[in-house]
Design an enzyme around this catalytic site. Structure first.
Site, PDB file in Angstrom:
ATOM      1  N   LYS A  62      -6.070 -11.240  -5.923  1.00 12.92           N
ATOM      2  CA  LYS A  62      -5.812 -12.460  -6.459  1.00 12.92           C
ATOM      3  C   LYS A  62      -6.744 -13.224  -7.525  1.00 12.92           C
ATOM      4  CE  LYS A  62      -6.169 -15.400  -2.671  1.00 12.92           C
ATOM      5  NZ  LYS A  62      -6.814 -14.793  -1.122  1.00 12.92           N
TER       6      LYS A  62
ATOM      7  N   ARG B 236     -12.659 -18.375  -1.807  1.00 13.61           N
ATOM      8  CA  ARG B 236     -11.298 -17.247  -2.141  1.00 13.61           C
ATOM      9  C   ARG B 236     -11.017 -16.152  -1.461  1.00 13.61           C
ATOM     10  NH1 ARG B 236      -6.624 -19.525  -4.773  1.00 13.61           N
ATOM     11  NH2 ARG B 236      -4.942 -18.356  -2.545  1.00 13.61           N
TER      12      ARG B 236
ATOM     13  N   GLY C 210      -4.401 -13.313   5.395  1.00 13.08           N
ATOM     14  CA  GLY C 210      -4.981 -12.924   6.899  1.00 13.08           C
ATOM     15  C   GLY C 210      -6.189 -12.582   7.318  1.00 13.08           C
TER      16      GLY C 210
ATOM     17  N   MET D 134      -9.481 -11.441   5.474  1.00 14.55           N
ATOM     18  CA  MET D 134     -10.582 -11.997   5.053  1.00 14.55           C
ATOM     19  C   MET D 134     -10.443 -13.771   5.030  1.00 14.55           C
ATOM     20  SD  MET D 134     -11.684  -9.224   3.388  1.00 14.55           S
ATOM     21  CE  MET D 134     -10.194  -9.279   1.654  1.00 14.55           C
TER      22      MET D 134
ATOM     23  N   ARG E 173       1.461 -13.069  -6.699  1.00 10.07           N
ATOM     24  CA  ARG E 173       1.146 -11.985  -6.803  1.00 10.07           C
ATOM     25  C   ARG E 173       2.575 -10.764  -6.063  1.00 10.07           C
ATOM     26  NH1 ARG E 173      -0.817 -12.000  -0.972  1.00 10.07           N
ATOM     27  NH2 ARG E 173       1.357 -12.780   0.064  1.00 10.07           N
TER      28      ARG E 173
ATOM     29  N   HIS F 215       1.703 -15.120   9.830  1.00  6.12           N
ATOM     30  CA  HIS F 215       1.338 -13.985   9.995  1.00  6.12           C
ATOM     31  C   HIS F 215       1.668 -12.675  10.630  1.00  6.12           C
ATOM     32  CE1 HIS F 215      -1.616 -11.280  12.009  1.00  6.12           C
ATOM     33  NE2 HIS F 215      -1.831 -11.602  11.433  1.00  6.12           N
TER      34      HIS F 215
ATOM     35  N   ARG G  13      14.886  28.982  12.335  1.00  9.25           N
ATOM     36  CA  ARG G  13      13.874  29.542  14.225  1.00  9.25           C
ATOM     37  C   ARG G  13      14.307  30.400  14.541  1.00  9.25           C
ATOM     38  NH1 ARG G  13      12.555  24.627  13.728  1.00  9.25           N
ATOM     39  NH2 ARG G  13      10.472  23.969  13.280  1.00  9.25           N
TER      40      ARG G  13
ATOM     41  N   ARG H 130      13.300  32.795  10.033  1.00 10.29           N
ATOM     42  CA  ARG H 130      11.632  33.952  10.710  1.00 10.29           C
ATOM     43  C   ARG H 130      11.899  34.645  11.432  1.00 10.29           C
ATOM     44  NH1 ARG H 130       7.582  29.868  12.950  1.00 10.29           N
ATOM     45  NH2 ARG H 130       8.997  29.677  14.265  1.00 10.29           N
TER      46      ARG H 130
ATOM     47  N   GLU I  63       0.834  32.244   6.969  1.00  6.54           N
ATOM     48  CA  GLU I  63      -0.153  30.548   7.025  1.00  6.54           C
ATOM     49  C   GLU I  63      -1.563  30.516   8.196  1.00  6.54           C
ATOM     50  OE1 GLU I  63       2.999  30.129  10.759  1.00  6.54           O
ATOM     51  OE2 GLU I  63       3.376  32.768  10.807  1.00  6.54           O
TER      52      GLU I  63
ATOM     53  N   SER J 198       6.679  31.488   2.336  1.00  5.61           N
ATOM     54  CA  SER J 198       6.356  30.121   2.479  1.00  5.61           C
ATOM     55  C   SER J 198       5.702  29.821   3.387  1.00  5.61           C
ATOM     56  CB  SER J 198       7.441  30.066   3.446  1.00  5.61           C
ATOM     57  OG  SER J 198       8.245  28.663   3.517  1.00  5.61           O
TER      58      SER J 198
ATOM     59  N   THR K  17       2.334  25.563   6.382  1.00  9.19           N
ATOM     60  CA  THR K  17       1.554  24.636   6.973  1.00  9.19           C
ATOM     61  C   THR K  17       0.784  24.051   7.734  1.00  9.19           C
ATOM     62  OG1 THR K  17       2.677  22.782   6.361  1.00  9.19           O
ATOM     63  CG2 THR K  17       1.294  23.761   4.298  1.00  9.19           C
ATOM     64  N   ASN K  18       1.885  23.822   9.186  1.00 16.06           N
ATOM     65  CA  ASN K  18       0.951  23.028  10.476  1.00 16.06           C
ATOM     66  C   ASN K  18       0.350  24.809  10.444  1.00 16.06           C
ATOM     67  OD1 ASN K  18       3.459  21.720   9.711  1.00 16.06           O
ATOM     68  ND2 ASN K  18       4.017  22.533  11.833  1.00 16.06           N
ATOM     69  N   ASP K  19       0.646  25.979  11.016  1.00 16.63           N
ATOM     70  CA  ASP K  19      -0.425  27.072  11.789  1.00 16.63           C
ATOM     71  C   ASP K  19      -2.028  26.684  10.309  1.00 16.63           C
ATOM     72  OD1 ASP K  19       0.213  27.948  14.053  1.00 16.63           O
ATOM     73  OD2 ASP K  19       1.312  28.767  13.635  1.00 16.63           O
TER      74      ASP K  19
ATOM     75  N   CYS L 231       7.143  25.411   4.747  1.00 12.73           N
ATOM     76  CA  CYS L 231       8.114  25.262   5.621  1.00 12.73           C
ATOM     77  C   CYS L 231       7.471  24.226   6.472  1.00 12.73           C
ATOM     78  CB  CYS L 231       9.215  26.676   6.384  1.00 12.73           C
ATOM     79  SG  CYS L 231       8.225  27.197   7.022  1.00 12.73           S
TER      80      CYS L 231
ATOM     81  N   TYR M 263      10.031  24.917  -3.671  1.00 12.43           N
ATOM     82  CA  TYR M 263      10.818  24.263  -2.488  1.00 12.43           C
ATOM     83  C   TYR M 263      10.182  23.729  -1.094  1.00 12.43           C
ATOM     84  CZ  TYR M 263      11.502  27.854   0.616  1.00 12.43           C
ATOM     85  OH  TYR M 263      10.807  29.305   1.169  1.00 12.43           O
TER      86      TYR M 263
HETATM   87  P1  ADP Z   1      -5.124 -15.954   1.747  1.00 10.82           P
HETATM   88  O1  ADP Z   1      -5.327 -14.912   0.681  1.00 10.82           O
HETATM   89  O2  ADP Z   1      -4.797 -15.910   3.157  1.00 10.82           O
HETATM   90  O3  ADP Z   1      -3.628 -16.897   1.484  1.00 10.82           O
HETATM   91  P2  ADP Z   1      -6.138 -17.942   0.519  1.00 10.82           P
HETATM   92  O4  ADP Z   1      -7.563 -17.870  -0.811  1.00 10.82           O
HETATM   93  O5  ADP Z   1      -5.016 -17.807  -0.639  1.00 10.82           O
HETATM   94  O6  ADP Z   1      -6.231 -17.290   1.595  1.00 10.82           O
HETATM   95  O7  ADP Z   1      -6.276 -19.376   0.431  1.00 10.82           O
HETATM   96  C1  ADP Z   1      -5.848 -20.095   2.124  1.00 10.82           C
HETATM   97  C2  ADP Z   1      -4.691 -21.216   1.799  1.00 10.82           C
HETATM   98  O8  ADP Z   1      -5.696 -22.139   0.970  1.00 10.82           O
HETATM   99  C3  ADP Z   1      -3.588 -20.834   0.773  1.00 10.82           C
HETATM  100  O9  ADP Z   1      -2.437 -20.972   0.966  1.00 10.82           O
HETATM  101  C4  ADP Z   1      -3.691 -21.581  -0.426  1.00 10.82           C
HETATM  102  O10 ADP Z   1      -3.065 -21.601  -0.951  1.00 10.82           O
HETATM  103  C5  ADP Z   1      -4.827 -22.631  -0.013  1.00 10.82           C
HETATM  104  N1  ADP Z   1      -5.760 -22.689  -1.293  1.00 10.82           N
HETATM  105  C6  ADP Z   1      -6.661 -21.737  -1.782  1.00 10.82           C
HETATM  106  N2  ADP Z   1      -7.863 -22.341  -2.749  1.00 10.82           N
HETATM  107  C7  ADP Z   1      -6.985 -23.718  -2.336  1.00 10.82           C
HETATM  108  C8  ADP Z   1      -7.418 -24.561  -3.936  1.00 10.82           C
HETATM  109  N3  ADP Z   1      -8.562 -24.891  -4.755  1.00 10.82           N
HETATM  110  N4  ADP Z   1      -7.134 -26.308  -3.262  1.00 10.82           N
HETATM  111  C9  ADP Z   1      -6.206 -26.334  -2.646  1.00 10.82           C
HETATM  112  N5  ADP Z   1      -5.829 -24.804  -1.706  1.00 10.82           N
HETATM  113  C10 ADP Z   1      -6.077 -24.201  -1.698  1.00 10.82           C
HETATM  114 MG    MG Z   2      -3.092 -17.177  -0.379  1.00  8.82          MG
HETATM  115 MG    MG Z   3       3.812  29.205  12.166  1.00  9.15          MG
END
Ligand code: ADP
Ligand code: MG
Ligand code: MG
Length: 922
Positions: free
Chosen positions: A29, A98, A107, A109, A363, A479, A602, A657, A787, A806, A809-811, A874, A894
């Site tokens: 981020k 954040r 979601g 952290m 991202r 989510h 086999r 084999r 093996e 050959s 790798t299991n054994d 194998c 192979y």
């Molecule tokens: P996550 O990684 O769970 O998406 P974020 O850090 O992106 O968490 O933030 C959670 C929500 O809060 C997101 O929808 C983000 O766009 C919003 N948010 C984060 N920082 C700001 C900010 N400075 N102003 C307005 N909205 C924010």
């Molecule tokens: Mg986000």
């Molecule tokens: Mg064997």
């Protein structure tokens, strides 16, 4: 804006100082916020605290020296740039705190918004919002004449209650439901179900209620000091790295546990300022199909977390064009720019504050397996990337997903609901409504579909246990959708015709009641939901591999993309791909899937079925004649088996084999025999044969069969057994050759640990080969499996007697670690994974350091002794993406895997080749 750093190590970076390559340090981020800032896109100013600071904190339990000062100086610079101070009672600067690790963990952290609000600054914020304070840019909410004081008041108190809620929950572990209940009570008192109907006065009262909840659970008042709020929030983000659900997610996604998270401190912008504000998420292409277009969700008058949580129903992003054309056009322009810059599908978060667009995140977006192939193909067509890069961007795990079966639909099955196809696949199972029940039933071996209104991170266990996930709320970015896609699990989200009653363990749809335990089928591609169990059929990609779908004729974009990328992988790979196949049918299918021979045929099944009787005679033989008669009877049967296999693999090598498992596996189990004998005796029947069998089984009992009389050891103690097999193989080859074929048999001796074992078998086999082939031009190789660890360590000697190795790798894994797979996987592997003794089961992916080292030693020493030695693998690892890369690195010729895995291995072998191009030694 960069400030001087106080202490030695730099822990804080202004957005202007970073870039997208710094993900290790700034998290995904932070690195991308920096990249967008430097691209000149509208990003609210802020700074990033590095993952190193987090690692230091987690290691010592305290912020590293200098961090506090560096935060202070970056905050001061941010305040100076914004012309306002954090939490200033008259004109407060507010920030979000954040989390953001190197790999996206949606979601998982924590994030706290609106930091800097307190009993005084809430009034300042209301004044700002009503336009009384004049200021520019972000965080001022200024300049609108129409701004009405009531709306501003509502906004300020709404922001404050959100802060107490988020801060309470994430920083101080106050149970989130308590806040939810208070909010519900406020709405009930007002006679509404909509948050937006609560006015400033209601929300002010709610803030009071929230503060009481906070004090009750923490034993202190809600902190009023803005910098203390900031520091506590930062610390909570650090600590959220080790939250249970984050640990679980990392294990599932194989993200290393020691990376730590960065923390981003970002000036707040407000999407909850009124109808001309809002927040949304978008993808530059469809993350499910890869199709070009505009995909996203928008929610007016809301703060960001409302969209992701799926709490209110969003509108499709296209509708923003009607609501705010200028922002919409600007957003589309930025999305095009981001794709051109990242050369890939991007996903974004944005907020509009009174008609001004702000970018809050981007991202390279997660996508389904199908979209990965389609997009890679499109980007090649668009001239943005080359085929090597396209190959690099897809992987074997994705290809494996595309080979999942689909629903076979006829008129019998009508969907009862249609949600959003959030993660493709066809899944059916018994309905469950809670994560706990999903885990319970799955443990009993049931297939379940987890049905929820929406999921949250606490549902992770249930999602892992379920076959598929069905929710009644939330879009492609909810989510449930995001996590299911990441897991490769079928998911239909937002099926809003479903009326779900979790306590009652049922839902109603189309006038029908579906209870816990009833079966439903969900199609994660179309979003359709069916009652009952819908039959499944092979996917398009499998039909293509089967040769039933011509990529030149079809207009299936996925098949075209797969065809093109597979072609490139085949052109680039150095590893050949063979298959493990025991029958002509398997061999034929594998060949259609691109197998270049059989790496493991086999022969056990050639002793089973109606041939058991002959095996019993062989084991019970008291004289040489009796034994020879039994073997002579087996010979033509096995020869016919080999003829069929050689025909299907004509022109390609077939490694056979010799018999491997202990012979008593071919006899009935002890208990059954004992019962038979007893019953027969009772009836006064002749039990001589049963008694002899029983005695044999008793005699042959082994306390450790895995380490007992099996493999080459059998061949050395049962006269004529290997000889019969060798003769059957060679006679079959000669027969095929005489009919114009080109059989290429390779005889493989299992479980060799010493060269002398192999030499003995080889001497006997060579005599038979010479006698049978006599001038007909059939060439037969003799080699061994590696093996047993001793074989790997004496590979130089063994290579003197072997034309090929050959790796079994299991054994090799079982004997290398000293545990048997059947015994340990259920008994203690979970604990080993939990403790991080290994990140993934060594039976799934080769243990590079230990078992892999044995492979490397054997390959090197074997080749040193015999340069033309053929090397292959194998074990099941031959079809595992990670392991294929390892075998490429070690320089094997192979890999061999099950027929369905052949395309996966081809693709990964191609990827391995382009990834090591240049550094390739062979
Ligand atoms: P996550 O990684 O769970 O998406 P974020 O850090 O992106 O968490 O933030 C959670 C929500 O809060 C997101 O929808 C983000 O766009 C919003 N948010 C984060 N920082 C700001 C900010 N400075 N102003 C307005 N909205 C924010
Ligand atoms: Mg986000
Ligand atoms: Mg064997």
């Amino acid at each position: 804006m960069a400030s001087q750093e106080t202490a030695g190590h730099k822990y804080v970076y202004d957005f202007a100082e970073g870039n997208k390559e710094l993900k290790d340090l700034l998290g995904g981020k932070g690195a991308n916020l920096a990249e967008m800032t430097n691209l000149g896109l509208p990003v609210p100013p802020g700074f990033t605290i590095t993952t190193e600071a987090c690692q230091a904190y987690l290691a010592t339990g305290a912020e590293p020296a200098g961090l506090g000062e560096q935060i202070a100086s970056h905050l001061a610079a941010l305040e100076a740039g914004m012309g306002k101070r954090l939490g200033d009672p008259h004109d407060p600067l507010l920030v979000s705190v954040r989390s953001g690790a190197k790999f996206s963990m949606p979601g998982m952290m924590e994030t706290v918004l609106n930091v800097g609000l307190n009993d005084e600054s809430v009034h300042g914020l209301a004044r700002q919002a009503s336009g009384i304070n004049s200021g520019g840019g972000t965080n001022s909410a200024s300049g609108t004449d129409s701004a009405d004081a009531a709306g501003a008041d509502r906004f300020a108190w709404d922001s404050y209650r959100r802060l107490i809620q988020m801060f309470g929950k994430t920083v101080c572990n106050v149970p989130g439901e308590e806040f939810e209940h208070a909010l519900d009570a406020a709405k009930r008192a007002k006679g509404t179900a909509n948050d937006l109907d609560l006015d400033g006065t209601d929300l002010r009262a709610l803030v009071e209620a929230y503060k009481k909840i906070f004090a009750k659970h923490t034993g202190r008042d809600f902190p009023q000091e803005p910098r203390e709020q900031l520091d506590l929030a930062i610390r909570a983000v650090f600590e959220s790295w080790n939250a249970e659900r984050a640990v679980l997610y990392r294990r599932q996604e194989r993200i290393p546990a020691d990376l730590g998270t960065a923390v981003n401190v970002v000036a707040m912008v407000f999407g909850n300022l009124g109808p001309d504000s809002g927040t949304g998420v978008a993808f530059t292409r469809d993350p499910a199909s890869g199709a070009q277009g505009i995909y996203g969700d928008y929610l007016a008058n809301a703060q960001g977390e409302d969209v992701v949580a799926g709490i209110r129903n969003t509108v499709p992003l296209q509708e923003l064009e009607q609501l705010d054309k200028r922002s919409y056009d600007e957003l589309l322009g930025i999305m095009a720019r981001l794709e051109e810059h990242y050369l890939d599908l991007c996903d974004i978060e944005f907020t509009i504050e009174r008609g001004k667009l702000w970018m809050l995140q981007t991202r390279v977006g997660k996508r389904t397996a199908a979209a990965a192939f389609v997009i890679a193909g499109q980007l090649v067509d668009e001239g943005l990337i080359d085929l090597d890069e396209a190959l690099h961007r897809v992987n074997g795990a994705q290809l494996a997903q595309l080979m999942f079966p689909r629903f076979k639909l006829d008129h019998e099955f009508q969907p009862v609901a249609k949600g959003i196809g959030a993660s493709p696949g066809a899944a059916f199972g018994k309905v469950v409504f809670t994560s706990a029940r999903a885990v319970e039933l799955a443990a009993e071996g049931e297939q379940v579909i987890l049905v929820r209104r929406e999921t949250n991170p606490d549902d992770l266990n249930g999602m892992i246990a379920a076959q598929g996930i069905l929710t009644s709320r939330g879009g492609k970015t909810s989510h449930a959708a995001v996590v299911a896609r990441g897991m490769g699990k079928t998911c239909v989200s937002g099926a809003d015709e479903l009326d779900i009653d979790v306590p009652g363990r049922m839902f109603t749809v189309a006038g029908q009641i579906v209870r816990e335990g009833d079966t439903v089928s969900i199609d994660g591609t179309t979003g359709k939901v069916y009652l009952g169990e819908v039959p499944v059929m092979p996917s398009e990609v499998v039909q293509y591999f089967e040769g039933n779908l011509d990529p030149a004729e079809t207009d299936d974009v996925l098949v075209k993309a797969v065809h093109r990328i597979m072609g490139h992988a085949d052109a680039k790979r150095r590893l050949a791909v063979r298959t493990n196949a025991d029958t002509g049918t398997d061999a034929a299918r594998a060949r259609r899937f691109g197998a270049e021979g059989i790496g493991l045929c086999r022969t056990e099944h050639m002793f089973l079925g109606d041939r058991r009787e002959l095996v019993e005679r062989l084991i019970l033989a008291r004289t040489e004649e009796e034994r020879e008669t039994a073997l002579a009877a087996l010979l033509p049967l096995q020869r016919a088996d080999f003829v069929e296999i050689f025909r299907e693999m004509d022109g390609l090598p077939v490694t056979v084999r010799l018999i491997d498992p202990p012979l008593h596996e071919f006899l009935p189990p002890l208990e059954q025999l004992a019962v038979n004998v007893a019953v027969a005796q009772e009836r006064g029947e002749d039990v001589a044969k049963e008694e002899a069998l029983l005695a044999a089984v008793r005699r042959m009992h082994e306390s450790n069969p895995m380490l007992g009389l099996r493999g080459v050891r059998l061949g050395l103690v049962i006269p004529g057994l290997f000889a019969m097999q060798v003769r059957a193989i060679v006679e079959a080859a000669v027969e095929c050759a005489q009919q114009g074929g080109t059989p290429k048999p390779e005889i493989m001796v299992p479980l060799v640990g010493a060269v002398q074992e192999l030499e003995t078998v080889r001497a006997e086999a060579e005599k038979i080969i010479a006698e049978v082939t006599r001038g007909c031009g059939v060439e037969v190789l003799i080699g061994t499996m590696i093996e047993v660890p001793r074989a790997a360590l004496t590979a130089g000697q063994i290579a003197e007697a072997a034309q090929f190795f050959s790796f079994g790798t299991n054994d090799l894994t079982q004997m290398g670690w000293g545990f048997s797979r059947d015994d340990v996987e259920g008994a203690f592997f979970w604990r080993y994974l939990e403790l991080g003794i290994f990140g993934i089961s060594p039976f799934e992916s080769i243990d590079r350091d230990g078992v892999g080292r044995l492979v490397r030693i054997a390959a090197e020493e074997g080749r040193a002794a015999r340069p033309e030695l053929k090397l292959g693998v194998c074990g099941e690892h031959g079809g595992d993406p990670e392991s294929v890369h390892f075998f490429h690195e070690v320089g094997l010729d192979y890999v061999s895997c099950s027929p369905f895995r052949v395309p996966v291995a081809r693709l990964e072998a191609g990827r391995a080749a382009i990834e090591t191009a240049g550094s390739d030694s062979r």
